[in-house]
Design a protein around this motif. Structure first.
Motif, PDB file in Angstrom:
ATOM      1  N   ILE A  86       0.848  -1.186   0.000  1.00 60.77           N
ATOM      2  CA  ILE A  86       0.000   0.000   0.000  1.00 60.77           C
ATOM      3  C   ILE A  86       0.886   1.238   0.000  1.00 60.77           C
ATOM      4  CG2 ILE A  86      -1.959  -1.090   1.150  1.00 60.77           C
ATOM      5  CD1 ILE A  86      -1.054   0.256   3.733  1.00 60.77           C
ATOM      6  N   ARG A  87       0.362   2.316  -0.560  1.00 60.67           N
ATOM      7  CA  ARG A  87       1.116   3.564  -0.607  1.00 60.67           C
ATOM      8  C   ARG A  87       1.070   4.219   0.760  1.00 60.67           C
ATOM      9  NH1 ARG A  87      -0.535   8.317  -4.497  1.00 60.67           N
ATOM     10  NH2 ARG A  87      -1.919   6.656  -5.089  1.00 60.67           N
ATOM     11  N   LEU A  88       2.229   4.468   1.338  1.00 58.63           N
ATOM     12  CA  LEU A  88       2.338   5.109   2.641  1.00 58.63           C
ATOM     13  C   LEU A  88       2.493   6.620   2.524  1.00 58.63           C
ATOM     14  CD1 LEU A  88       4.812   2.577   4.289  1.00 58.63           C
ATOM     15  CD2 LEU A  88       2.320   2.643   4.509  1.00 58.63           C
ATOM     16  N   ILE A  89       3.369   7.050   1.639  1.00 57.40           N
ATOM     17  CA  ILE A  89       3.660   8.470   1.437  1.00 57.40           C
ATOM     18  C   ILE A  89       3.711   8.734  -0.056  1.00 57.40           C
ATOM     19  CG2 ILE A  89       5.358  10.312   1.792  1.00 57.40           C
ATOM     20  CD1 ILE A  89       6.396   8.693   4.193  1.00 57.40           C
ATOM     21  N   HIS A  90       3.162   9.871  -0.461  1.00 59.65           N
ATOM     22  CA  HIS A  90       3.236  10.266  -1.864  1.00 59.65           C
ATOM     23  C   HIS A  90       3.511  11.760  -1.942  1.00 59.65           C
ATOM     24  CE1 HIS A  90       2.531  10.309  -6.101  1.00 59.65           C
ATOM     25  NE2 HIS A  90       1.712  11.321  -5.938  1.00 59.65           N
ATOM     26  N   TRP A  91       4.555  12.110  -2.680  1.00 58.44           N
ATOM     27  CA  TRP A  91       4.896  13.509  -2.848  1.00 58.44           C
ATOM     28  C   TRP A  91       5.404  13.712  -4.264  1.00 58.44           C
ATOM     29  CZ3 TRP A  91       9.707  16.168  -3.277  1.00 58.44           C
ATOM     30  CH2 TRP A  91       9.591  17.552  -3.135  1.00 58.44           C
ATOM     31  N   GLU A  92       4.696  14.494  -5.048  1.00 63.90           N
ATOM     32  CA  GLU A  92       4.992  14.783  -6.439  1.00 63.90           C
ATOM     33  C   GLU A  92       5.266  13.492  -7.219  1.00 63.90           C
ATOM     34  OE1 GLU A  92       7.633  18.018  -7.097  1.00 63.90           O
ATOM     35  OE2 GLU A  92       6.571  19.304  -5.683  1.00 63.90           O
ATOM     36  N   THR A  93       6.504  13.243  -7.645  1.00 61.92           N
ATOM     37  CA  THR A  93       6.799  12.048  -8.450  1.00 61.92           C
ATOM     38  C   THR A  93       7.425  10.922  -7.632  1.00 61.92           C
ATOM     39  OG1 THR A  93       8.947  12.947  -9.056  1.00 61.92           O
ATOM     40  CG2 THR A  93       7.113  13.402 -10.546  1.00 61.92           C
ATOM     41  N   LEU A  94       7.420  11.049  -6.319  1.00 64.63           N
ATOM     42  CA  LEU A  94       8.016  10.042  -5.448  1.00 64.63           C
ATOM     43  C   LEU A  94       6.933   9.394  -4.584  1.00 64.63           C
ATOM     44  CD1 LEU A  94      10.666   8.785  -4.312  1.00 64.63           C
ATOM     45  CD2 LEU A  94      10.628  10.619  -2.616  1.00 64.63           C
ATOM     46  N   SER A  95       6.939   8.071  -4.527  1.00 65.37           N
ATOM     47  CA  SER A  95       5.999   7.330  -3.676  1.00 65.37           C
ATOM     48  C   SER A  95       6.776   6.350  -2.812  1.00 65.37           C
ATOM     49  CB  SER A  95       5.002   6.538  -4.517  1.00 65.37           C
ATOM     50  OG  SER A  95       4.132   7.390  -5.193  1.00 65.37           O
ATOM     51  N   ILE A  96       6.344   6.195  -1.576  1.00 61.40           N
ATOM     52  CA  ILE A  96       6.902   5.204  -0.658  1.00 61.40           C
ATOM     53  C   ILE A  96       5.779   4.219  -0.348  1.00 61.40           C
ATOM     54  CG2 ILE A  96       7.996   4.794   1.575  1.00 61.40           C
ATOM     55  CD1 ILE A  96       9.688   6.568  -0.241  1.00 61.40           C
ATOM     56  N   THR A  97       6.042   2.931  -0.544  1.00 61.52           N
ATOM     57  CA  THR A  97       5.046   1.907  -0.258  1.00 61.52           C
ATOM     58  C   THR A  97       5.592   0.933   0.774  1.00 61.52           C
ATOM     59  OG1 THR A  97       5.767   0.380  -1.997  1.00 61.52           O
ATOM     60  CG2 THR A  97       4.142   2.043  -2.615  1.00 61.52           C
ATOM     61  N   GLY A  98       4.696   0.259   1.439  1.00 55.91           N
ATOM     62  CA  GLY A  98       5.055  -0.776   2.393  1.00 55.91           C
ATOM     63  C   GLY A  98       4.160  -1.969   2.165  1.00 55.91           C
ATOM     64  N   GLY A  99       4.689  -3.151   2.396  1.00 58.00           N
ATOM     65  CA  GLY A  99       3.883  -4.328   2.142  1.00 58.00           C
ATOM     66  C   GLY A  99       4.331  -5.541   2.908  1.00 58.00           C
ATOM     67  N   LEU A 100       3.502  -6.554   2.810  1.00 58.32           N
ATOM     68  CA  LEU A 100       3.732  -7.824   3.478  1.00 58.32           C
ATOM     69  C   LEU A 100       3.487  -8.927   2.461  1.00 58.32           C
ATOM     70  CD1 LEU A 100       4.274  -9.128   6.261  1.00 58.32           C
ATOM     71  CD2 LEU A 100       1.817  -9.184   6.585  1.00 58.32           C
ATOM     72  N   GLY A 101       4.278  -9.996   2.536  1.00 60.27           N
ATOM     73  CA  GLY A 101       4.093 -11.041   1.549  1.00 60.27           C
ATOM     74  C   GLY A 101       4.721 -12.361   1.935  1.00 60.27           C
ATOM     75  N   TYR A 102       4.691 -13.264   0.977  1.00 64.29           N
ATOM     76  CA  TYR A 102       5.251 -14.609   1.097  1.00 64.29           C
ATOM     77  C   TYR A 102       6.561 -14.648   0.318  1.00 64.29           C
ATOM     78  CZ  TYR A 102       6.185 -19.366  -0.401  1.00 64.29           C
ATOM     79  OH  TYR A 102       6.810 -20.552  -0.678  1.00 64.29           O
ATOM     80  N   VAL A 103       7.539 -15.372   0.839  1.00 63.59           N
ATOM     81  CA  VAL A 103       8.790 -15.584   0.131  1.00 63.59           C
ATOM     82  C   VAL A 103       9.219 -17.034   0.338  1.00 63.59           C
ATOM     83  CG1 VAL A 103      10.256 -14.797   2.040  1.00 63.59           C
ATOM     84  CG2 VAL A 103      11.111 -14.665  -0.286  1.00 63.59           C
TER      85      VAL A 103
END
Length: 172
Positions: A86-103
């Motif tokens: 999911i997108r945590l932070i968004h500013w102009e052309t930069l986005s920070i996302t965080g997630g959880l998954g399987y590996v």
């Protein structure tokens, strides 16, 4: 003053609309992977991702192939992963996302090693665990984005990785 406010609103709207990926797009990416816990381990990353209609969440399926240079031999192993971000932070052309998954990987994990955890299980020669993913996206042009991400894996610190590369939006 009204013209400046209108111009600012148009710029803000356009940066939010075109910033991360297109709505409902499928994206393809290539990159490099470096192990955080073992400096002699490098690899490459191939990924497919789907961005939802709201652009606030994405799904990533990735394949990594690692090469470990130990003395005279080079050891190779494979890793597969899927994650929800999911997108945590968004500013102009930069986005920070965080997630959880399987590996999962086919590396012989040594449970006796001090930098290995007990938060995974194995079936045959394949290990299953979880991953916590933090990713930064920078929008270069409409179909091309640069990514950099930190993957914290439940196998232990030795298996944590830093990946960086480029993705291309197919716009489907």
């Amino acid at each position: 003053m009204l013209n400046k406010l209108l111009l600012f609103s148009v710029l803000l709207f356009s940066s939010n609309v075109f910033s991360q990926y297109e709505n409902g797009s499928i994206d393809f990416g290539l990159g490099a992977v470096i192990s955080v816990g073992l400096q002699e381990e490098v690899g490459f990353d191939i990924r497919f991702q789907y961005t939802s209609q709201t652009q606030k969440d994405s799904y990533i399926a990735e394949y990594n192939r690692y090469f470990i240079k130990e003395f005279e031999n080079t050891e190779v192993y494979n890793e597969l992963g899927v994650s929800y971000n999911i997108r945590l932070i968004h500013w102009e052309t930069l986005s920070i996302t965080g997630g959880l998954g399987y590996v999962g990987n086919d590396y012989r994990v040594l449970s006796r090693a001090e930098d290995t955890s007990n938060l995974f299980f194995s079936t045959g020669n394949f290990n299953h665990g979880a991953v916590l993913k933090f990713r930064g996206l920078y929008h270069l042009t409409t179909p091309i984005h640069i990514f950099a991400e930190l993957n914290l894996k439940s196998f232990g610190r030795r298996y944590d990785t830093f990946a960086f590369g480029i993705t291309y939006s197919l716009g489907i």
